[in-house]
Design a protein around this motif. Structure first.
Motif, PDB file in Angstrom:
ATOM      1  N   THR A 237       0.850  -1.189   0.000  1.00  0.00           N
ATOM      2  CA  THR A 237       0.000   0.000   0.000  1.00  0.00           C
ATOM      3  C   THR A 237       0.886   1.240   0.000  1.00  0.00           C
ATOM      4  OG1 THR A 237      -0.119   0.086   2.422  1.00  0.00           O
ATOM      5  CG2 THR A 237      -1.812  -1.209   1.301  1.00  0.00           C
ATOM      6  N   GLU A 238       0.291   2.391  -0.276  1.00  0.00           N
ATOM      7  CA  GLU A 238       1.050   3.647  -0.316  1.00  0.00           C
ATOM      8  C   GLU A 238       0.238   4.771   0.296  1.00  0.00           C
ATOM      9  OE1 GLU A 238       3.498   4.914  -3.899  1.00  0.00           O
ATOM     10  OE2 GLU A 238       2.313   3.306  -4.785  1.00  0.00           O
ATOM     11  N   SER A 239       0.954   5.753   0.824  1.00  0.00           N
ATOM     12  CA  SER A 239       0.316   7.010   1.211  1.00  0.00           C
ATOM     13  C   SER A 239       1.117   8.161   0.630  1.00  0.00           C
ATOM     14  CB  SER A 239       0.239   7.155   2.737  1.00  0.00           C
ATOM     15  OG  SER A 239       1.505   7.512   3.264  1.00  0.00           O
ATOM     16  N   ASP A 240       0.418   9.200   0.233  1.00  0.00           N
ATOM     17  CA  ASP A 240       1.049  10.467  -0.121  1.00  0.00           C
ATOM     18  C   ASP A 240       0.487  11.525   0.805  1.00  0.00           C
ATOM     19  OD1 ASP A 240       2.914  10.506  -2.545  1.00  0.00           O
ATOM     20  OD2 ASP A 240       1.286   9.227  -3.244  1.00  0.00           O
ATOM     21  N   SER A 241       1.353  12.414   1.277  1.00  0.00           N
ATOM     22  CA  SER A 241       0.890  13.449   2.198  1.00  0.00           C
ATOM     23  C   SER A 241       1.656  14.747   1.981  1.00  0.00           C
ATOM     24  CB  SER A 241       1.033  12.985   3.653  1.00  0.00           C
ATOM     25  OG  SER A 241       2.352  12.551   3.916  1.00  0.00           O
ATOM     26  N   ILE A 242       1.092  15.825   2.521  1.00  0.00           N
ATOM     27  CA  ILE A 242       1.751  17.138   2.521  1.00  0.00           C
ATOM     28  C   ILE A 242       1.847  17.596   3.966  1.00  0.00           C
ATOM     29  CG2 ILE A 242       1.662  19.537   1.748  1.00  0.00           C
ATOM     30  CD1 ILE A 242      -0.170  18.635  -0.543  1.00  0.00           C
ATOM     31  N   SER A 243       3.017  18.102   4.336  1.00  0.00           N
ATOM     32  CA  SER A 243       3.208  18.629   5.689  1.00  0.00           C
ATOM     33  C   SER A 243       3.736  20.055   5.595  1.00  0.00           C
ATOM     34  CB  SER A 243       4.204  17.761   6.466  1.00  0.00           C
ATOM     35  OG  SER A 243       4.523  18.351   7.708  1.00  0.00           O
ATOM     36  N   ASP A 244       3.235  20.907   6.494  1.00  0.00           N
ATOM     37  CA  ASP A 244       3.763  22.279   6.539  1.00  0.00           C
ATOM     38  C   ASP A 244       4.638  22.500   7.770  1.00  0.00           C
ATOM     39  OD1 ASP A 244       1.983  22.484   8.651  1.00  0.00           O
ATOM     40  OD2 ASP A 244       0.577  23.804   7.614  1.00  0.00           O
ATOM     41  N   GLY A 245       5.021  21.394   8.432  1.00  0.00           N
ATOM     42  CA  GLY A 245       5.824  21.478   9.644  1.00  0.00           C
ATOM     43  C   GLY A 245       4.993  21.416  10.898  1.00  0.00           C
ATOM     44  N   GLU A 246       3.704  21.650  10.737  1.00  0.00           N
ATOM     45  CA  GLU A 246       2.783  21.557  11.874  1.00  0.00           C
ATOM     46  C   GLU A 246       1.665  20.566  11.555  1.00  0.00           C
ATOM     47  OE1 GLU A 246       1.435  25.547  12.516  1.00  0.00           O
ATOM     48  OE2 GLU A 246       3.483  26.338  12.721  1.00  0.00           O
ATOM     49  N   ASP A 247       0.898  20.884  10.532  1.00  0.00           N
ATOM     50  CA  ASP A 247      -0.192  20.002  10.120  1.00  0.00           C
ATOM     51  C   ASP A 247       0.278  19.057   9.024  1.00  0.00           C
ATOM     52  OD1 ASP A 247      -1.970  21.257  11.863  1.00  0.00           O
ATOM     53  OD2 ASP A 247      -2.459  22.799  10.369  1.00  0.00           O
ATOM     54  N   VAL A 248      -0.355  17.886   8.976  1.00  0.00           N
ATOM     55  CA  VAL A 248      -0.083  16.910   7.921  1.00  0.00           C
ATOM     56  C   VAL A 248      -1.407  16.553   7.267  1.00  0.00           C
ATOM     57  CG1 VAL A 248       0.849  14.634   7.346  1.00  0.00           C
ATOM     58  CG2 VAL A 248       1.874  15.963   9.214  1.00  0.00           C
ATOM     59  N   HIS A 249      -1.478  16.719   5.956  1.00  0.00           N
ATOM     60  CA  HIS A 249      -2.691  16.369   5.209  1.00  0.00           C
ATOM     61  C   HIS A 249      -2.413  15.104   4.394  1.00  0.00           C
ATOM     62  CE1 HIS A 249      -6.299  16.798   2.721  1.00  0.00           C
ATOM     63  NE2 HIS A 249      -5.522  16.571   1.676  1.00  0.00           N
ATOM     64  N   ILE A 250      -3.223  14.079   4.621  1.00  0.00           N
ATOM     65  CA  ILE A 250      -3.079  12.846   3.826  1.00  0.00           C
ATOM     66  C   ILE A 250      -3.694  13.098   2.459  1.00  0.00           C
ATOM     67  CG2 ILE A 250      -3.601  10.388   3.650  1.00  0.00           C
ATOM     68  CD1 ILE A 250      -1.782  11.002   5.997  1.00  0.00           C
TER      69      ILE A 250
ATOM     70  N   SER B 200       2.072   7.702   8.736  1.00  0.00           N
ATOM     71  CA  SER B 200       2.417   8.771   7.778  1.00  0.00           C
ATOM     72  C   SER B 200       2.632  10.085   8.514  1.00  0.00           C
ATOM     73  CB  SER B 200       1.299   8.934   6.739  1.00  0.00           C
ATOM     74  OG  SER B 200       1.179   7.780   5.942  1.00  0.00           O
ATOM     75  N   LYS B 201       1.743  10.398   9.452  1.00  0.00           N
ATOM     76  CA  LYS B 201       1.850  11.664  10.189  1.00  0.00           C
ATOM     77  C   LYS B 201       3.055  11.658  11.133  1.00  0.00           C
ATOM     78  CE  LYS B 201      -3.062  12.755   9.806  1.00  0.00           C
ATOM     79  NZ  LYS B 201      -4.370  12.897  10.477  1.00  0.00           N
ATOM     80  N   LYS B 202       3.291  10.521  11.776  1.00  0.00           N
ATOM     81  CA  LYS B 202       4.458  10.407  12.670  1.00  0.00           C
ATOM     82  C   LYS B 202       5.762  10.626  11.899  1.00  0.00           C
ATOM     83  CE  LYS B 202       3.530   7.337  16.607  1.00  0.00           C
ATOM     84  NZ  LYS B 202       3.928   6.042  17.210  1.00  0.00           N
ATOM     85  N   ILE B 203       5.869   9.955  10.756  1.00  0.00           N
ATOM     86  CA  ILE B 203       7.105  10.045   9.965  1.00  0.00           C
ATOM     87  C   ILE B 203       7.280  11.454   9.406  1.00  0.00           C
ATOM     88  CG2 ILE B 203       8.238   9.224   7.849  1.00  0.00           C
ATOM     89  CD1 ILE B 203       6.945   6.450   8.472  1.00  0.00           C
ATOM     90  N   ALA B 204       6.197  12.059   8.928  1.00  0.00           N
ATOM     91  CA  ALA B 204       6.279  13.422   8.387  1.00  0.00           C
ATOM     92  C   ALA B 204       6.817  14.385   9.442  1.00  0.00           C
ATOM     93  CB  ALA B 204       4.914  13.872   7.895  1.00  0.00           C
ATOM     94  N   ARG B 205       6.335  14.242  10.662  1.00  0.00           N
ATOM     95  CA  ARG B 205       6.786  15.148  11.729  1.00  0.00           C
ATOM     96  C   ARG B 205       8.211  14.831  12.156  1.00  0.00           C
ATOM     97  NH1 ARG B 205       0.935  14.528  13.586  1.00  0.00           N
ATOM     98  NH2 ARG B 205      -0.007  16.494  12.906  1.00  0.00           N
TER      99      ARG B 205
END
Length: 938
Positions: free
Chosen positions: A759-772, A810-815
Motif C-alpha cells: 500500500t502507499e500514502s502520499d501526504s503534505i506537511s507544513d511542519g505543523e499540520d499533515v494532510h493525507i 504517515s503523520k508520525k514520519i512526516a513530523r
C-alpha cells in the motif's frame, strides 16, 4: 484570413500513456496547443488517459476527460459538449489513428465536427506505405525501390525482385514498431512475419535498404494561403539504419551542401502540398547518398512529432502553438512572433548556435535485451544541449544524460578493449558515441572508424579534436596551464571534472577556483530565433564561454526549480508535471521563477512556463554557476526526482537554501539504514534489515534477518539494482553485481515479507499540520515495484485498523522528518500488521494520479507550503471522487520481444493511464482482483 469565428469549441486528442516511440513530446504539443486556442477565446476540451501529464491538468484546458482513448469515448464527449472541431495532430500516432477510425465510422459527420490541422485523406496518404510511395512517384520525388505486401507470398516475391539488404516497414505504426533490416535470405521469413503482425492493416512495405546514407529531417508549417516555411533542418549524426528516435541529431544541418539543402527544401514543400489542402505542421524525413547527393524521401508525418518538440526548443519557434492557430484559420503573417513580439510568425528561424540531441536508453531495465540499434526505436527519453559549436553542445549533452559521464570521455570510464570497441562501432548501441572517442584515443585511424560506422567525416574530425586537446592538457599542471588554453578547453565543452581528471591529482573544485581566479566564467546567450537580427523579448538562455553575458539578473526575489533531466524508467513525466506546478506556484507567490532543465520534450522547458529558462544540463557545474549569477532565495529540489535530489548535498555544503524539507532530513529518508533506525525510535514496524559493504558482510546479515531478502542500494529511484534472493549463492552474485554497477554504494538487506499486500500514502506537511493526500492499495503483492503495480484509490479491501495505522504512521514520519512539502510512504501489510518499507520526502509518481482522481491541485498546494507563503489551513481542500480510480502501468515490452516479461522489485513500466470505476462490481476490477487473490494465495 483571420480566425474562423465559427469554431468556438475544440477537442484535442492526446496520445495516452508514455510508451517507447510516443513520449512526453505530445504532452508538450497538446499543452501548447490548448493554451494557444484558449488565448483566442475558444473553449478547449482534452481527452487523454494519462494522469501524469500537465496536459491533463485544469491549468491547461477548460474541460479534461481522463477517459480511455477510444472512438466511443470521443463520441460521448461530442454528445456532452457542443464541439465544433477536433484537432488530432497533437497526440501522435494514437490521435491520428483515432481520428481516422472516427471518420470511417461517420462520427465526425454525424455530430457536425470538422477535422482541423490535417486532412483525414492526408493521414491515409502518409501512413499507407503504398499510397505514399505512389504519390511520391506521381509528383517526381525519389523513393527507394519497394513493393507493398499484405501476405507472406507477396512479401517473398517483393524480396526476390528487389534483392538484399532490405527494410521491412509496417503501415500505421509508431516508433518503427515491427520494422527492421533483413541482410540475408535466411532472416527474411521471421522479419516479414513480425512486420505483418505489427501493422493494424496487416501490410508492410518491402524496401531497398539504403544503409549508410545520411539522414535529414525538416520541420514545416503551412497556412491557408499555402505559404510554407521551414522551421528547422535536423541532421542525424548516425547514418540510415538507426531510427531517428535513437539517433544523435544536430540542428542546423552541418554537412549539407547548399545545393542539396535547397533541393531538399523544395521537395519537402512539394510533398506537403501534395498530401492535402490543410493548414498545420509537418515533419519530412529524407535520405541522402553521401557519394553523389542523391535525395530520396523516407516519410512525411502530417502532425507534430518528436522532432517538432526538439525544433521548437532549438529555435525558440513554438511550432505547436502556431500550428494550432493556423488550424483555426489564421495565416502566418497575422500571428505575432512569440520571441521578438514585433515581427510576424511568417519567417524562418535563423540560429547562431548548435543544437545536439542525444537519446537516453534504459537497457539495464530489460535484462537480456538486444541492445543493437536499428529501425525499431528503443530509447526512453532524450536530452538537448545548446552550444556555440557542435563539440561544445555534444559535451554538454553527454553531461546531461544522467549516466555518470562528465562529458565525452576524459573521466576515467573509457573502454580499453579494442575488440569490444570495434564490435561496438560495427553494431551500434547506446554507447557508440563514447566508443568512437575511445577508438580515437587508442589510435584507431579516423578513416577506419568512418568505414565501419559510416558517420560523416566532419563529425568524426570534431571528436578527434578532443583527443588532441586531451593530449596537450597532460603537459600542464593546474598552476601553469595557460589561461588561453584553459579558455579553449571550456569553449570545447570540457567540464571541470574532465579537466581535473586530465591534469591528475586535482579536484573539480580546484579547477573551478583556478579558472575563476583567471576570470574564466560562463556567460549566457539568448535563444532568439533570428541570430540577433531583431531584439528578442523572451528570457530563454544557454551558456557558453565568451565575453558578453546577455542574462542580466533582476532585483526580484528568485526561486530556482531544478528539473528532472531526461525521461527514463523510474523517473518520467510526472516529475515534469511537478516542476511546472512548482514554477506556477512560485510565480503566483510573487517570486521570479527560474527553470533549469535539459529535456526538449517537456512542458517545463517551454519558454513561456518560467520567468526565466536556462536550457542547461542538470549537472552540478552548470547549476552552480547559474546560482552564482542569479543569487536566488532558494532552490527547489523536491520536484525533479532523483536528478534534483542528488544536488541537495552540494547545495547544503555551500549554504544555498533548499526550499522545503532540509537536506539532512531528506538524507535520513534516502539512507535506508538511518531511516530504519528512525522507525525503530518511533515504534513503527519495519522489516528486519542490515547494511553491508561487501558480499561477505551481506551473507552474515541475510542469515541474521532471514531469507528471502530484498537486496538494494541506498539513494536510487525506480528500484534500480533491487532484487529478491533466497540463498547465499544468489545473494553473493547480486551484491557483487550491484557494487560493480554502483561503486561506493552500501547494500541494504531487508527481510522480504512474502505474500504481503503493498500500500502507499502520499501526504503534505507544513511542519505543523499533515494532510493525507491519498491512500492507495496495490493489486499486485509486495515484491513488485510500486511503479509496475495497479494502484487503487481509495483502498478497497483494507480493514479500518490498517487504514488508521497507515495514516498514523504517515503523520508520525512526516513530523519526525520535519517534512515541509511532499512525502510518499510505501507499506507492506501482512496479517493485519502494517510495515513501513520506505519513505520519500519529495514528489512521487503517484501524486499527479491522486491530484487528477480527486480533482485537487496537490502539487501547487505543496509548492506554496514549501515556499512558506501558505500553511495547509489556508486551503479549503474538497475531494470529488465518486467510486474508485485505478492507476494502470503501461509497458513497452514489444520493443524487446526477447526479454522475459516477469515483474519484480526493479521498475520496468514506461508510463501509466487512469481508469475510473463506479463500484467494486465493475467487471474490469473483478478480473484484477481475481488475479490479485491468485498472487496472494500462492
Amino acid at each position: 484570413m483571420p480566425k474562423d469565428t465559427s469554431i468556438r469549441s475544440v477537442l484535442i486528442i492526446g496520445s495516452g500513456p508514455i510508451i517507447i516511440g510516443q513520449a512526453c513530446e505530445f504532452d508538450y504539443a497538446g499543452s501548447q496547443a490548448a493554451l494557444s486556442l484558449k488565448e483566442e477565446g475558444i473553449e478547449v476540451s482534452i481527452i487523454n488517459s494519462n494522469p501524469a501529464t500537465i496536459m491533463t491538468d485544469k491549468v491547461i484546458a477548460d474541460h479534461v476527460y481522463l477517459r480511455p482513448l477510444t472512438v466511443d469515448s470521443i463520441e460521448q464527449i461530442l454528445i456532452e459538449r457542443k464541439i465544433d472541431a477536433v484537432l488530432p495532430t497533437m497526440g501522435g500516432q494514437t490521435a491520428l489513428n483515432l481520428c481516422k477510425e472516427a471518420e470511417e465510422r461517420g462520427v465526425w459527420e454525424k455530430h457536425g465536427v470538422r477535422v482541423i490541422g490535417v486532412d483525414v485523406a492526408a493521414i491515409e496518404k502518409t501512413e499507407n506505405r503504398e499510397a505514399f510511395r505512389q504519390l511520391m512517384i506521381d509528383i517526381g520525388i525519389g523513393v527507394a525501390n519497394s513493393r507493398i505486401a499484405n501476405s507472406f507470398l507477396e512479401g517473398k516475391e517483393a524480396a526476390q525482385e528487389i534483392g538484399y539488404p532490405l527494410v521491412i516497414r509496417p503501415s500505421y505504426t509508431l516508433g518503427g514498431s515491427g520494422g527492421g533490416f533483413v541482410h540475408k535470405k535466411e532472416e527474411f521469413d521471421q522479419a516479414l512475419k513480425r512486420g505483418l503482425e505489427a501493422s493494424p492493416t496487416h501490410e508492410v512495405l518491402v524496401e531497398q535498404a539504403v544503409i549508410g546514407w545520411k539522414e535529414f529531417e525538416l520541420e514545416l508549417l503551412r497556412d491557408n494561403n499555402d505559404n510554407v516555411i521551414i522551421i528547422c533542418s535536423i541532421e542525424n549524426f548516425d547514418p540510415m539504419g538507426i531510427h531517428t528516435g535513437d539517433s544523435i541529431t544536430v540542428a542546423p544541418a552541418m554537412t549539407l551542401s547548399d545545393r542539396c539543402y535547397q533541393d531538399m527544401r523544395n521537395q519537402a514543400i512539394k510533398m506537403m502540398r501534395a498530401i492535402g489542402n490543410f493548414a498545420g505542421g509537418c515533419n519530412v524525413q529524407f535520405s541522402v547518398n553521401p557519394d553523389n547527393d542523391e535525395i530520396i524521401a523516407i516519410e512525411i508525418n502530417p502532425r507534430v512529432s518528436r522532432s517538432s518538440a526538439l525544433a521548437s526548443k532549438a529555435t525558440g519557434y513554438p511550432i505547436a502553438k502556431i500550428a494550432s492557430k493556423l488550424a483555426i484559420g489564421y495565416n502566418l503573417d497575422e500571428i505575432e512572433n512569440q520571441i521578438t513580439k514585433t515581427t510576424s510568425a511568417y519567417f524562418e528561424p535563423t540560429i547562431d548556435y548548435v543544437i545536439v540531441k542525444v537519446p537516453r536508453w534504459n537497457f539495464d531495465k530489460f535484462k537480456g535485451a538486444n541492445m543493437e540499434l536499428g529501425l525499431q526505436m528503443k530509447s526512453v527519453g532524450e536530452v538537448m544541449a545548446i552550444g556555440r559549436s557542435f563539440i561544445e553542445a555534444l559535451q554538454k549533452a553527454c553531461q546531461s544524460l544522467e549516466i555518470g559521464r562528465a562529458g565525452l570521455g576524459a573521466d576515467g570510464k573509457h573502454n580499453r578493449s579494442i575488440d569490444e570497441i570495434m564490435y561496438g562501432l560495427e553494431h551500434a548501441s547506446w554507447n557508440r558515441l563514447f566508443l568512437i572517442k575511445d577508438a580515437m584515443s587508442m589510435g584507431v585511424p579516423l578513416e577506419s572508424i568512418r568505414k565501419v560506422t559510416r558517420i560523416d567525416k566532419w563529425f568524426l574530425t570534431q571528436i578527434q579534436e578532443l583527443v588532441s586537446l586531451e593530449t596537450e592538457v597532460k603537459r600542464y599542471s593546474l598552476n601553469n596551464i595557460p589561461k588561453d588554453f584553459l579558455f579553449t578547453l571550456k569553449q570545447k565543452g570540457f567540464s571541470d571534472i574532465q579537466i581535473a581528471y586530465l591534469l591528475g591529482n586535482v579536484t573539480e573544485d580546484e579547477v573551478y577556483d583556478r579558472r575563476k581566479s583567471l576570470g574564466i566564467s560562463r556567460v549566457y546567450k539568448m535563444v532568439d530565433t533570428c541570430a540577433a537580427e531583431f531584439a528578442a523579448q523572451t528570457p530563454y538562455f544557454y551558456s557558453t564561454f565568451e565575453e558578453e553575458n546577455e542574462s542580466i539578473p533582476s532585483d526580484r526575489k528568485k526561486i530556482i526549480v531544478l528539473g528532472s533531466g531526461p525521461n527514463r524508467i523510474g523517473q518520467g513525466i510526472e516529475f515534469d508535471y511537478s516542476c511546472v506546478h512548482g514554477l506556477l506556484a512560485a510565480k503566483e507567490s510573487g517570486f521570479e521563477a527560474i527553470m533549469i532543465n535539459c529535456n526538449p520534450e517537456t512542458v517545463s522547458t517551454d519558454f513561456n512556463m518560467a520567468d526565466k529558462l536556462y536550457f542547461e544540463p542538470v549537472f552540478w557545474e552548470h547549476v552552480r554557476e547559474i546560482i552564482e549569477l542569479e543569487n536566488p532565495v532558494g532552490v527547489i529540489v523536491q520536484l525533479g526526482g532523483q536528478t534534483a535530489l542528488k544536488m541537495a548535498e552540494k547545495l547544503h555544503e555551500r549554504g544555498i537554501k533548499i526550499i522545503g524539507t532540509s537536506y539532512n532530513d531528506m538524507d535520513v529518508a534516502e539512507d535506508r539504514g538511518r531511516f530504519s533506525d528512525l522507525l525503530k525510535e518511533l515504534g513503527i514496524p519495519y522489516p528486519r534489515y542490515g547494511v553491508a559493504e561487501n558480499a561477505e558482510e551481506a551473507i552474515v546479515v541475510a542469515n541474521q534477518v532471514g531469507y528471502p531478502v530484498l537486496v538494494r542500494p541506498s539513494y536510487v529511484l525506480g528500484g534500480q539494482g533491487m532484487s529478491i534472493v533466497i540463498n547465499d549463492e544468489d545473494l553473493e552474485k547480486a551484491v557483487v553485481k550491484l557494487l560493480g554497477d554502483l561503486p561506493g554504494n552500501r547494500v541494504l538487506i531487508d527481510h522480504f515479507l512474502d505474500r504481503a499486500e503493498e500500500t502507499e500514502s502520499d501526504s503534505i506537511s507544513d511542519g505543523e499540520d499533515v494532510h493525507i493526500v491519498g491512500l492507495m492499495e496495490h493489486i499486485e503483492p509486495a515484491g513488485i515495484h510500486s511503479g509496475d503495480s495497479f494502484a487503487v484509490l481509495p483502498p478497497f479491501s483494507l480493514s479500518e485498523k490498517v487504514i488508521n495505522d497507515m495514516e498514523t504512521y504517515s503523520k508520525k514520519i512526516a513530523r519526525a522528518l520535519n517534512v515541509i512539502g511532499l512525502l510518499n510512504i510505501q507499506f507492506a501489510v501482512k496479517d493485519e500488521k502494517v510495515y513501513v518499507i520506505e519513505a520519500n520526502p519529495r514528489a512521487s509518481r503517484t501524486v499527479p494520479f491522486i491530484a487528477k482522481a480527486y480533482d485537487v491541485p496537490y502539487i501547487n498546494i505543496a509548492a506554496k507550503v514549501m515556499l512558506g507563503v501558505n500553511k495547509l489551513k489556508d486551503f479549503n481542500i474538497v475531494r470529488k471522487l465518486e467510486g474508485y480510480a485505478i492507476k494502470e502501468p503501461v509497458f513497452s515490452f514489444d520493443k524487446f520481444p526477447e526479454v522475459i516479461k516477469e515483474l519484480g522489485p526493479e521498475m520496468k513500466s514506461t508510463g501509466e493511464s487512469i481508469r475510473f470505476i463506479k463500484d467494486l462490481e465493475d467487471p474490469y476490477f473483478r478480473k484484477l482482483y481475481k488475479d490479485k487473490s491468485m498472487y496472494l494465495s500462492k
